[in-house]
Design a protein around this motif. Structure first.
Motif, PDB file in Angstrom:
ATOM      1  N   ALA A   4      16.750  14.794  -6.192  1.00  0.00           N
ATOM      2  CA  ALA A   4      16.210  15.126  -4.869  1.00  0.00           C
ATOM      3  C   ALA A   4      15.122  16.195  -4.945  1.00  0.00           C
ATOM      4  N   ALA A   5      15.360  17.237  -5.724  1.00  0.00           N
ATOM      5  CA  ALA A   5      14.377  18.320  -5.797  1.00  0.00           C
ATOM      6  C   ALA A   5      13.037  17.815  -6.307  1.00  0.00           C
ATOM      7  N   GLU A   6      13.061  16.970  -7.336  1.00  0.00           N
ATOM      8  CA  GLU A   6      11.815  16.454  -7.892  1.00  0.00           C
ATOM      9  C   GLU A   6      11.124  15.508  -6.925  1.00  0.00           C
ATOM     10  N   VAL A   7      11.902  14.672  -6.241  1.00  0.00           N
ATOM     11  CA  VAL A   7      11.320  13.762  -5.256  1.00  0.00           C
ATOM     12  C   VAL A   7      10.677  14.546  -4.119  1.00  0.00           C
ATOM     13  N   ASN A   8      11.360  15.572  -3.634  1.00  0.00           N
ATOM     14  CA  ASN A   8      10.810  16.372  -2.537  1.00  0.00           C
ATOM     15  C   ASN A   8       9.558  17.127  -2.967  1.00  0.00           C
ATOM     16  N   ALA A   9       9.518  17.549  -4.232  1.00  0.00           N
ATOM     17  CA  ALA A   9       8.316  18.214  -4.735  1.00  0.00           C
ATOM     18  C   ALA A   9       7.140  17.235  -4.795  1.00  0.00           C
ATOM     19  N   LEU A  10       7.405  16.013  -5.244  1.00  0.00           N
ATOM     20  CA  LEU A  10       6.356  14.997  -5.324  1.00  0.00           C
ATOM     21  C   LEU A  10       5.764  14.686  -3.956  1.00  0.00           C
ATOM     22  N   THR A  11       6.604  14.750  -2.926  1.00  0.00           N
ATOM     23  CA  THR A  11       6.168  14.414  -1.571  1.00  0.00           C
ATOM     24  C   THR A  11       5.775  15.651  -0.775  1.00  0.00           C
ATOM     25  N   GLU A  12       5.548  16.745  -1.480  1.00  0.00           N
ATOM     26  CA  GLU A  12       5.122  18.013  -0.864  1.00  0.00           C
ATOM     27  C   GLU A  12       6.091  18.474   0.215  1.00  0.00           C
ATOM     28  N   GLY A  13       7.374  18.276  -0.071  1.00  0.00           N
ATOM     29  CA  GLY A  13       8.414  18.746   0.818  1.00  0.00           C
ATOM     30  C   GLY A  13       8.708  17.855   2.007  1.00  0.00           C
ATOM     31  N   LYS A  14       7.965  16.778   2.150  1.00  0.00           N
ATOM     32  CA  LYS A  14       8.153  15.905   3.313  1.00  0.00           C
ATOM     33  C   LYS A  14       9.296  14.918   3.117  1.00  0.00           C
ATOM     34  N   GLY A  29       0.784  -1.226   0.000  1.00  0.00           N
ATOM     35  CA  GLY A  29       0.000   0.000   0.000  1.00  0.00           C
ATOM     36  C   GLY A  29       0.813   1.271   0.000  1.00  0.00           C
ATOM     37  N   ALA A  30       2.093   1.175  -0.352  1.00  0.00           N
ATOM     38  CA  ALA A  30       2.963   2.354  -0.380  1.00  0.00           C
ATOM     39  C   ALA A  30       2.872   3.051  -1.731  1.00  0.00           C
ATOM     40  N   ARG A  31       3.435   4.253  -1.801  1.00  0.00           N
ATOM     41  CA  ARG A  31       3.545   5.004  -3.048  1.00  0.00           C
ATOM     42  C   ARG A  31       5.007   5.006  -3.474  1.00  0.00           C
ATOM     43  N   VAL A  32       5.244   4.852  -4.765  1.00  0.00           N
ATOM     44  CA  VAL A  32       6.601   4.607  -5.252  1.00  0.00           C
ATOM     45  C   VAL A  32       7.003   5.598  -6.329  1.00  0.00           C
ATOM     46  N   VAL A  33       8.181   6.194  -6.142  1.00  0.00           N
ATOM     47  CA  VAL A  33       8.836   6.971  -7.190  1.00  0.00           C
ATOM     48  C   VAL A  33      10.128   6.247  -7.528  1.00  0.00           C
ATOM     49  N   GLY A  34      10.421   6.114  -8.812  1.00  0.00           N
ATOM     50  CA  GLY A  34      11.607   5.370  -9.223  1.00  0.00           C
ATOM     51  C   GLY A  34      12.435   6.147 -10.222  1.00  0.00           C
ATOM     52  N   THR A  35      13.742   5.877 -10.215  1.00  0.00           N
ATOM     53  CA  THR A  35      14.621   6.478 -11.211  1.00  0.00           C
ATOM     54  C   THR A  35      15.140   5.400 -12.148  1.00  0.00           C
ATOM     55  N   LEU A  45       3.912   1.960 -10.651  1.00  0.00           N
ATOM     56  CA  LEU A  45       4.854   3.050 -10.383  1.00  0.00           C
ATOM     57  C   LEU A  45       4.094   4.378 -10.399  1.00  0.00           C
ATOM     58  N   ASP A  46       4.131   5.089  -9.279  1.00  0.00           N
ATOM     59  CA  ASP A  46       3.372   6.335  -9.157  1.00  0.00           C
ATOM     60  C   ASP A  46       4.047   7.490  -9.879  1.00  0.00           C
ATOM     61  N   ALA A  47       5.375   7.516  -9.888  1.00  0.00           N
ATOM     62  CA  ALA A  47       6.112   8.592 -10.551  1.00  0.00           C
ATOM     63  C   ALA A  47       7.475   8.075 -10.964  1.00  0.00           C
ATOM     64  N   GLY A  48       7.908   8.465 -12.163  1.00  0.00           N
ATOM     65  CA  GLY A  48       9.215   8.060 -12.663  1.00  0.00           C
ATOM     66  C   GLY A  48      10.062   9.272 -12.992  1.00  0.00           C
ATOM     67  N   ILE A  49      11.352   9.175 -12.686  1.00  0.00           N
ATOM     68  CA  ILE A  49      12.304  10.238 -12.999  1.00  0.00           C
ATOM     69  C   ILE A  49      13.380   9.643 -13.897  1.00  0.00           C
ATOM     70  N   CYS A  50      13.457  10.136 -15.111  1.00  0.00           N
ATOM     71  CA  CYS A  50      14.407   9.576 -16.080  1.00  0.00           C
ATOM     72  C   CYS A  50      15.773  10.224 -15.892  1.00  0.00           C
ATOM     73  N   THR A  51      16.645   9.538 -15.182  1.00  0.00           N
ATOM     74  CA  THR A  51      17.993  10.052 -14.940  1.00  0.00           C
ATOM     75  C   THR A  51      18.903   8.933 -14.449  1.00  0.00           C
ATOM     76  N   ARG A  52      20.183   9.074 -14.737  1.00  0.00           N
ATOM     77  CA  ARG A  52      21.211   8.224 -14.146  1.00  0.00           C
ATOM     78  C   ARG A  52      22.147   9.059 -13.268  1.00  0.00           C
ATOM     79  N   GLN A  53      21.809  10.319 -13.097  1.00  0.00           N
ATOM     80  CA  GLN A  53      22.656  11.258 -12.370  1.00  0.00           C
ATOM     81  C   GLN A  53      22.091  11.537 -10.973  1.00  0.00           C
ATOM     82  N   PRO A  54      22.926  12.029 -10.052  1.00  0.00           N
ATOM     83  CA  PRO A  54      22.435  12.407  -8.721  1.00  0.00           C
ATOM     84  C   PRO A  54      21.783  13.780  -8.742  1.00  0.00           C
TER      85      PRO A  54
END
Length: 309
Positions: free
Chosen positions: A176-186, A143-149, A164-173
């Motif tokens: 974080a900014a996009e993940v934090n935005a998806l989680t409303e800063g939490k 029952g979790a929500r998942v973001v994957g790279t 998959l709830d959200a995907g970020i297409c990257t192999r680079q570090p």
């Protein structure tokens, strides 16, 4: 090689299918041993019991079983009773052969050490890998929500079908900014790092208060990384690994009863269906290994053993 003889608490299994796992192809492990040496590899299999040790009580010849073992890339393998599981009737040999090692690792990361709860966010770096896909599927079952790279947008789109709830297409570090935005800063409560040191520091930056970070691989070859001690301290973070290399057999198999009780019903019901990228015949092992090392797969690559009939 002679057909092995089972010990008192072992099963002799006629292997029908086995899966490839990246760890076996990392220098210093499995196939790549010391110069001039070799080691039989294959860490999980599915097959039929053809012999039992004198102290085996829960299995009989003819039954379909799966489990973690050594030397699974063979026609016959020995499976410790403590690692053996009956295969749900709706699973094929190939599906069963893709489950034990990867899903037990995911169970360790998400449940035993990760304490993932319903509604929480989890970040999976390298989500299209075998362990990444298994972690996605298990997280959704919890029952979790998942973001994957992933470095492949096509793979991310394919994994949307697995929840998959959200995907970020990257192999680079740089996620974080996009993940934090998806989680409303939490931030996320759990990170599954299946990439390695190159994304470790960035993963720390995505964690919520009392978040946990699991490191399961280092396919990037980066074994050292900076750690933000201020964040570790202020946010009460937990960092852990999941390797079985230094654990005893008893330690490794201790979680199996919970896995059988809590996870296998999801396979039996069809809630979780193993994601198989490709099934190859034994003769195609070299090509399958190359495909895995190139990162061209999404899910598990399964090896089908030659028929003996």
């Amino acid at each position: 090689m002679p057909i092995p003889t089972p010990g008192a608490k072992q099963l002799l299994v006629r292997v029908r299918a086995a899966s490839l796992n990246r760890g076996e192809f990392v220098a210093g492990h499995g196939l790549h041993g010391p110069a001039g040496s070799w080691k039989a590899i294959g860490g999980e299999c599915a097959g039929e019991v053809i012999g039992c040790g004198t102290e085996v009580t829960d299995f009989s010849p003819g039954e379909r079983v799966m489990g973690r073992c050594s030397g699974a890339f063979a026609e016959y393998a020995l499976l410790d009773q403590a690692e053996a599981m009956h295969i749900p009737g709706n699973l094929s040999w190939e599906e069963a052969g893709s489950i034990p090692l990867t899903f037990l690792v995911s169970f360790d990361m998400l449940v035993l050490q990760g304490h993932l709860q319903q509604g929480e966010w989890v970040l999976i770096n390298g989500v299209s890998s075998g362990v990444g896909v298994a972690s996605l599927q298990l997280a959704k079952a919890l029952g979790a929500r998942v973001v994957g790279t992933s470095g492949s947008q096509a793979k991310l789109e394919m994994l949307e079908g697995l929840g998959l709830d959200a995907g970020i297409c990257t192999r680079q570090p740089d996620f974080a900014a996009e993940v934090n935005a998806l989680t409303e800063g939490k931030g996320v409560k759990l990170v599954i790092n299946a990439v390695g040191g190159s994304v470790f520091a960035e993963s720390i930056r995505t964690l919520a208060f009392e978040g946990r970070l699991a490191t399961v691989g280092y396919v990037d070859g980066v074994l050292h990384a900076d750690i933000d001690l201020e964040a570790l301290h202020a946010k009460r973070l937990t960092v852990f690994g999941v390797s079985n290399k230094l654990r005893t057999k008893a330690q490794k198999s201790a979680a199996l009863p919970r896995f059988i009780a809590e996870v296998l019903p999801h396979f039996a019901s069809g809630r979780i269906k193993p994601q198989i990228d490709e099934v190859v015949d034994f003769e195609g092992l070299a090509d399958a290994k190359a495909r895995m090392e190139a990162g061209a797969h999404a899910g598990k690559i399964v090896l089908r053993m030659p028929a003996l009939d």
